[in-house]
Motif scaffolding. Structure first.
Motif, PDB file in Angstrom:
ATOM      1  N   LEU A   1      -3.690  -0.807  -7.235  1.00  0.00           N
ATOM      2  CA  LEU A   1      -4.063   0.162  -6.200  1.00  0.00           C
ATOM      3  C   LEU A   1      -3.163   0.135  -4.940  1.00  0.00           C
ATOM      4  N   VAL A   2      -2.530   1.156  -4.525  1.00  0.00           N
ATOM      5  CA  VAL A   2      -1.416   0.923  -3.699  1.00  0.00           C
ATOM      6  C   VAL A   2      -1.602   2.007  -2.432  1.00  0.00           C
ATOM      7  N   HIS A   3      -0.950   1.803  -1.439  1.00  0.00           N
ATOM      8  CA  HIS A   3      -1.076   2.696  -0.317  1.00  0.00           C
ATOM      9  C   HIS A   3      -1.069   4.145  -0.799  1.00  0.00           C
ATOM     10  N   PRO A   4      -1.741   4.878   0.236  1.00  0.00           N
ATOM     11  CA  PRO A   4      -1.600   6.374  -0.337  1.00  0.00           C
ATOM     12  C   PRO A   4      -0.282   7.015  -0.016  1.00  0.00           C
ATOM     13  N   GLU A   5       0.590   6.579   1.152  1.00  0.00           N
ATOM     14  CA  GLU A   5       1.990   7.031   1.413  1.00  0.00           C
ATOM     15  C   GLU A   5       3.055   6.242   0.741  1.00  0.00           C
ATOM     16  N   ALA A   6       2.753   5.335  -0.086  1.00  0.00           N
ATOM     17  CA  ALA A   6       3.809   4.626  -0.630  1.00  0.00           C
ATOM     18  C   ALA A   6       4.742   5.488  -1.895  1.00  0.00           C
ATOM     19  N   ASN A   7       5.816   5.226  -1.759  1.00  0.00           N
ATOM     20  CA  ASN A   7       6.422   6.049  -3.038  1.00  0.00           C
ATOM     21  C   ASN A   7       7.070   5.019  -3.822  1.00  0.00           C
ATOM     22  N   LYS A   8       7.705   5.412  -5.098  1.00  0.00           N
ATOM     23  CA  LYS A   8       7.898   4.591  -5.944  1.00  0.00           C
ATOM     24  C   LYS A   8       8.827   3.476  -5.870  1.00  0.00           C
ATOM     25  N   THR A   9       9.932   3.781  -4.707  1.00  0.00           N
ATOM     26  CA  THR A   9      10.987   2.822  -4.458  1.00  0.00           C
ATOM     27  C   THR A   9      10.300   1.630  -3.691  1.00  0.00           C
ATOM     28  N   MET A  10       9.265   2.152  -2.834  1.00  0.00           N
ATOM     29  CA  MET A  10       8.707   0.875  -2.134  1.00  0.00           C
ATOM     30  C   MET A  10       7.695   0.223  -2.769  1.00  0.00           C
ATOM     31  N   ILE A  11       6.934   0.844  -3.930  1.00  0.00           N
ATOM     32  CA  ILE A  11       6.210  -0.201  -4.930  1.00  0.00           C
ATOM     33  C   ILE A  11       7.143  -0.858  -5.745  1.00  0.00           C
TER      34      ILE A  11
END
Length: 99
Positions: A31-41
């Protein structure tokens, strides 16, 4: 967009029967932050778990479910999930070892 650090990106792992079966293929669900994108993940997984190399990241946005309490109608919170696939030569993620 908000200034999100790498330790704020991943909120918690998703432990379901489907996600446990995908771990055999080195795919882990978070489960990730709603504003995170793929590169940040990708950066967050590689920094938080030593020895891991991310091959790909798939994300999905889940809308909140409708809930009703008496006459009041509302929604639960939105969420975002990420399925992270690791390369064959990378180490496994140790938080899933005992499961």
């Amino acid at each position: 967009m908000a200034n999100i650090q790498y330790y704020d990106v991943i909120l918690k792992p998703v432990v379901t029967e489907k996600s446990m079966n995908a771990m055999g293929e080195k795919k882990y669900t978070f489960l990730v932050h709603p504003e995170a994108n793929k590169t940040m993940i990708k950066e967050a997984v590689e920094k938080m778990f030593e020895g891991t190399k991310v091959k790909s990241v798939n994300t999905m946005n889940n809308d909140g479910k409708k809930k009703r309490r008496g006459m009041t109608i509302g929604r639960t919170a939105k969420s975002k999930k990420a399925i992270v696939a690791l390369t064959e030569d990378s180490k496994d993620i140790e938080i899933f070892e005992g499961l």
